[in-house]
Enzyme design. Sequence first.
Site, PDB file in Angstrom:
ATOM      1  N   ASP A  21      -1.983   6.510   2.555  1.00  0.00           N
ATOM      2  CA  ASP A  21      -0.748   6.068   3.215  1.00  0.00           C
ATOM      3  C   ASP A  21      -0.675   6.643   4.632  1.00  0.00           C
ATOM      4  O   ASP A  21       0.350   7.195   5.035  1.00  0.00           O
ATOM      5  CB  ASP A  21       0.481   6.474   2.410  1.00  0.00           C
ATOM      6  CG  ASP A  21       1.736   5.683   2.811  1.00  0.00           C
ATOM      7  OD1 ASP A  21       1.586   4.569   3.368  1.00  0.00           O
ATOM      8  OD2 ASP A  21       2.854   6.178   2.579  1.00  0.00           O
TER       9      ASP A  21
ATOM     10  N   LYS B  36      11.755  18.872  -0.357  1.00  0.00           N
ATOM     11  CA  LYS B  36      11.867  17.648  -1.142  1.00  0.00           C
ATOM     12  C   LYS B  36      12.306  18.044  -2.548  1.00  0.00           C
ATOM     13  O   LYS B  36      11.667  18.895  -3.192  1.00  0.00           O
ATOM     14  CB  LYS B  36      10.526  16.912  -1.192  1.00  0.00           C
ATOM     15  CG  LYS B  36      10.037  16.439   0.159  1.00  0.00           C
ATOM     16  CD  LYS B  36       8.696  15.742   0.081  1.00  0.00           C
ATOM     17  CE  LYS B  36       8.813  14.342  -0.472  1.00  0.00           C
ATOM     18  NZ  LYS B  36       7.538  13.584  -0.330  1.00  0.00           N
TER      19      LYS B  36
END
Length: 268
Positions: A123, A37
């Site tokens: 999440d 990322k």
Amino acid sequence: MPDLPDFQPLFQTRVLAQRGGVRSEAGEWGGQAVFVKTLLSDDPAAAQRFEHEGEIAAALDHPGVVPLLARRPAQLIFPWLEGQTLRERVEAGPLSAAEALEVADGLLAAVAHLHARGVTHHDLKPENVLLEGGQARSGSVRLIDFGMSHSRALALDIHGGTRMGTPHFMAPEQFRGVRGDPRSDLYSVGVLLFDCLAGHPPYADALGWLTGLTDERAPLPGPPELHGVLCAALSRDPAGRPASAQALRSALREAARALGLELERACP
């Protein structure tokens, strides 16, 4: 956690996605396949969020969590795992009771580790659960993505007071801006178990449920032995849910025994 050495560049990178100022890539680093990322934005708030995610990922060490290999201010490197997401698995059709219980058991083992480290994921959804090798087994579950997580170890919660989350999988109190309550993750595990068994989450009108405008829930899926555990995990009131990830895991294992199922022995 080591910083990313300049003398170990990335090779054979392949862009997988780019959104929110972050690029995701597959590549090779240090002789192994990796998932990378990279922060593209120079916005200070975005940099702070990216650092927050890296700090939390670096503090975790459990077989059920994809480990952070290395990081620098604008880059996070994780091992590449062959397999599929739980989303991809469920889209192929609902799981059997045995498979769903295996997945929930492995997920709860990882969640218990997070909670022991003072981290609430916030999440938990099918896209953030990997099944290594594509196997719906307790020992194959790998948890990812701590971009929305809360950590008691960090002085600042950059998401404090927000309603961040995925409506179909987030707890009602999280929708109201409550952060750092581990029981919110237990609610999400209950939704994931429901989703595995039914092929869809319990509330078609997720926002209506979260705001208290509707209580209309799809019929409980799976064998009746699981219904009591599902109802408890999906309680609107956090106090009505199991007290901890280990308590929910124990209840699920007891339900499995009632069904004559022997779950794989996953890491504690």
